[in-house]
Enzyme design. Sequence first.
Site, PDB file in Angstrom:
ATOM      1  N   LYS A 262      10.100  28.038  12.207  1.00 18.21           N
ATOM      2  CA  LYS A 262      11.013  26.897  12.002  1.00 18.21           C
ATOM      3  C   LYS A 262      10.422  25.546  12.417  1.00 18.21           C
ATOM      4  O   LYS A 262      10.847  24.514  11.908  1.00 18.21           O
ATOM      5  CB  LYS A 262      12.327  27.133  12.758  1.00 18.21           C
ATOM      6  CG  LYS A 262      13.213  28.190  12.130  1.00 18.21           C
ATOM      7  CD  LYS A 262      14.542  28.292  12.850  1.00 18.21           C
ATOM      8  CE  LYS A 262      15.359  29.455  12.316  1.00 18.21           C
ATOM      9  NZ  LYS A 262      16.669  29.585  12.947  1.00 18.21           N
TER      10      LYS A 262
ATOM     11  N   GLY B 182      14.450  28.118  20.474  1.00 16.20           N
ATOM     12  CA  GLY B 182      14.575  27.399  19.207  1.00 16.20           C
ATOM     13  C   GLY B 182      16.021  27.129  18.818  1.00 16.20           C
ATOM     14  O   GLY B 182      16.383  26.014  18.429  1.00 16.20           O
TER      15      GLY B 182
HETATM   16  P1  NAP Z   1      13.774  32.083  21.287  1.00 16.73           P
HETATM   17  O1  NAP Z   1      13.272  30.771  20.783  1.00 16.73           O
HETATM   18  O2  NAP Z   1      12.837  33.225  21.366  1.00 16.73           O
HETATM   19  O3  NAP Z   1      14.423  31.822  22.740  1.00 16.73           O
HETATM   20  C1  NAP Z   1      14.806  32.897  23.546  1.00 16.73           C
HETATM   21  C2  NAP Z   1      15.607  32.391  24.745  1.00 16.73           C
HETATM   22  O4  NAP Z   1      16.025  33.519  25.502  1.00 16.73           O
HETATM   23  C3  NAP Z   1      14.822  31.494  25.687  1.00 16.73           C
HETATM   24  O5  NAP Z   1      15.670  30.543  26.257  1.00 16.73           O
HETATM   25  C4  NAP Z   1      14.338  32.496  26.738  1.00 16.73           C
HETATM   26  O6  NAP Z   1      14.084  31.917  27.998  1.00 16.73           O
HETATM   27  C5  NAP Z   1      15.570  33.372  26.849  1.00 16.73           C
HETATM   28  N1  NAP Z   1      15.222  34.661  27.416  1.00 16.73           N
HETATM   29  C6  NAP Z   1      14.499  35.662  26.846  1.00 16.73           C
HETATM   30  N2  NAP Z   1      14.376  36.703  27.696  1.00 16.73           N
HETATM   31  C7  NAP Z   1      15.048  36.361  28.825  1.00 16.73           C
HETATM   32  C8  NAP Z   1      15.302  37.024  30.053  1.00 16.73           C
HETATM   33  N3  NAP Z   1      14.852  38.269  30.295  1.00 16.73           N
HETATM   34  N4  NAP Z   1      16.036  36.365  30.985  1.00 16.73           N
HETATM   35  C9  NAP Z   1      16.503  35.144  30.766  1.00 16.73           C
HETATM   36  N5  NAP Z   1      16.307  34.452  29.612  1.00 16.73           N
HETATM   37  C10 NAP Z   1      15.577  35.058  28.662  1.00 16.73           C
HETATM   38  O7  NAP Z   1      14.992  32.598  20.412  1.00 16.73           O
HETATM   39  P2  NAP Z   1      15.998  31.714  19.522  1.00 16.73           P
HETATM   40  O8  NAP Z   1      15.448  31.547  18.167  1.00 16.73           O
HETATM   41  O9  NAP Z   1      16.371  30.511  20.297  1.00 16.73           O
HETATM   42  O10 NAP Z   1      17.253  32.695  19.399  1.00 16.73           O
HETATM   43  C11 NAP Z   1      18.114  32.937  20.507  1.00 16.73           C
HETATM   44  C12 NAP Z   1      19.242  33.860  20.080  1.00 16.73           C
HETATM   45  O11 NAP Z   1      20.064  33.224  19.115  1.00 16.73           O
HETATM   46  C13 NAP Z   1      18.729  35.144  19.416  1.00 16.73           C
HETATM   47  O12 NAP Z   1      19.451  36.216  19.923  1.00 16.73           O
HETATM   48  C14 NAP Z   1      19.033  34.955  17.953  1.00 16.73           C
HETATM   49  O13 NAP Z   1      19.327  36.187  17.337  1.00 16.73           O
HETATM   50  C15 NAP Z   1      20.277  34.073  18.007  1.00 16.73           C
HETATM   51  N6  NAP Z   1      20.406  33.239  16.792  1.00 16.73           N
HETATM   52  C16 NAP Z   1      21.537  33.390  16.036  1.00 16.73           C
HETATM   53  C17 NAP Z   1      21.709  32.617  14.899  1.00 16.73           C
HETATM   54  C18 NAP Z   1      22.948  32.799  14.069  1.00 16.73           C
HETATM   55  O14 NAP Z   1      22.963  32.369  12.901  1.00 16.73           O
HETATM   56  N7  NAP Z   1      23.997  33.371  14.601  1.00 16.73           N
HETATM   57  C19 NAP Z   1      20.739  31.674  14.521  1.00 16.73           C
HETATM   58  C20 NAP Z   1      19.611  31.539  15.329  1.00 16.73           C
HETATM   59  C21 NAP Z   1      19.444  32.330  16.464  1.00 16.73           C
HETATM   60  P3  NAP Z   1      12.596  31.390  28.360  1.00 16.73           P
HETATM   61  O15 NAP Z   1      12.461  30.069  27.683  1.00 16.73           O
HETATM   62  O16 NAP Z   1      12.588  31.289  29.836  1.00 16.73           O
HETATM   63  O17 NAP Z   1      11.618  32.418  27.830  1.00 16.73           O
END
Ligand code: NAP
Length: 472
Positions: free
Chosen positions: A71, A134
């Site tokens: 993205k 993200g």
């Molecule tokens: P990402 O960029 O990989 O970010 C992951 C986030 O989770 C970061 O803030 C990370 O913290 C945190 N995290 C991961 N493991 C952790 C742990 N063990 N303890 C505490 N924090 C932890 O993912 P993303 O793209 O932002 O997506 C996040 C979620 O939103 C996903 O579950 C995705 O499926 C969902 N989502 C849904 C939609 C929808 O249309 N409904 C759209 C987009 C995303 P750190 O920075 O410290 O690693």
Amino acid sequence: MNIDGRTKIIGLLGCPVEHTLSPVIHNNLSKIFAQNMVYLPFHVEKEQLGTAVKGAFDLGITGLNVTVPHKQQVMEYLVEIDDVARAIGAVNTLVRTEAGYKGYNTDMEGLRKAVLSEGIVLADKVVVILGAGGASKAVVYMCLLEGARKIYLLNRTLSKAEEIAEAMNTHFSENGGMQGRGSECTDRVIPMRLSDYHLIPEDELYVFQATSIGLAPHTEDCVLEDVAFYKKVRIGFDLIYNPSATGFMRRVREAGGQAFNGLKMLLYQGVIAYSYWTGISFQEMDVVCGRIYEQLYHGIHKQDNLVLIGFMGSGKSTVGKALAHKLQYDFLDTDTYIEAQAGMSISNIFATKGEDYFRQLETETIHTLMEKRVHTVFATGGGMPLRQENVKLLRLLGKTVLLQASAQETFHRLQGDMTRPLLQGEEPMAKIVALLHQRMPHYESAAHLRVCVDDKSVDMIVEEILYKLDSM
Ligand code: NAP
């Protein structure tokens, strides 16, 4: 669909894309709006992203979605980027122009529409966002746009939260006059370490769960466990949609708050992208969003349940048992289930607690069954689809089949049956006619398909249901 020389292509660039639900949204929209267009997922590795975007343009591809992990990187390969996407720093939708693709971010607007559709008002509220990955940027932007008073951005890695907070505070203080209410207050986004959540002084929190913790199969995991925190949560919105009730949502509900998942966000970001590609307005598509939502839900849950609905005496239990036997499914009669849970008969519940109480029990029953049951045929109570809320839930529970009997047939079948509280007393035939007339619109809105049962044997009805299910 018929693919021919004029078929337009839309699709998804991501890595991985194997489990994406986006084709369910876009290919259904193309079917409903008679667009000669097909949506295809493309697995593209990081190193190939530039050539994939160029190749897609050269092949005449109309538009693309972009998902994890591309993205941000995809922005390098676009001829233009929409202002909102630039401010968020991520693009999830490419729209073809003469010279190349223009990038948009429909995650933000999709989340906004999902939040508004649940009646959640963020203006002047205190928001907590868990996660600074993200997706979190779109959440921060949306909350600022909707006029949240203060936004605590909590992340395990503090530096990421600080980076987003600084970028968003700067953007909204520079553009505050145009974007977002409450613009007089700068630095509304406050970065914090996740472990410092207990330092948040306010109550009545609106919390967005934007980490990847809690995704299936780790459905009970959650970044915060402390019950004291959840007691302060009024609304909890998890961006995760699989499972449909996450560990975070369960904790919010148990502490007395309301909780929502991210499935509507997924739906709306897709519908908005489709609107960019086709020119069909969001308003026009909004009326079919309920149908697409059901398809998405079934795409995730794969329960394969069948739900028989219809008036008393239409044969739901008898046909349901035969259908379950044929499919080697379980069978469950919701009235029997409720009687067992309540420890009294339906007639007794009506007599002692009233119809409203019983209808509430029915709603709670569907919620419970949705979480527990797969491969089950349900025979439902005749009044279950009377509540609009139940109509939506029944259609999510499984494919709904209306067994339709005429008033004559119903009268014939129910003659002498003393167990039906609504038909006791004088003139049962007139009561049947009146009740059928009143209930039929509810049954029709709840039914995926219908089968007329007059003068048919159970085996014939079962065969007809299976045939109709096959041709859906
Ligand atoms: P990402 O960029 O990989 O970010 C992951 C986030 O989770 C970061 O803030 C990370 O913290 C945190 N995290 C991961 N493991 C952790 C742990 N063990 N303890 C505490 N924090 C932890 O993912 P993303 O793209 O932002 O997506 C996040 C979620 O939103 C996903 O579950 C995705 O499926 C969902 N989502 C849904 C939609 C929808 O249309 N409904 C759209 C987009 C995303 P750190 O920075 O410290 O690693």
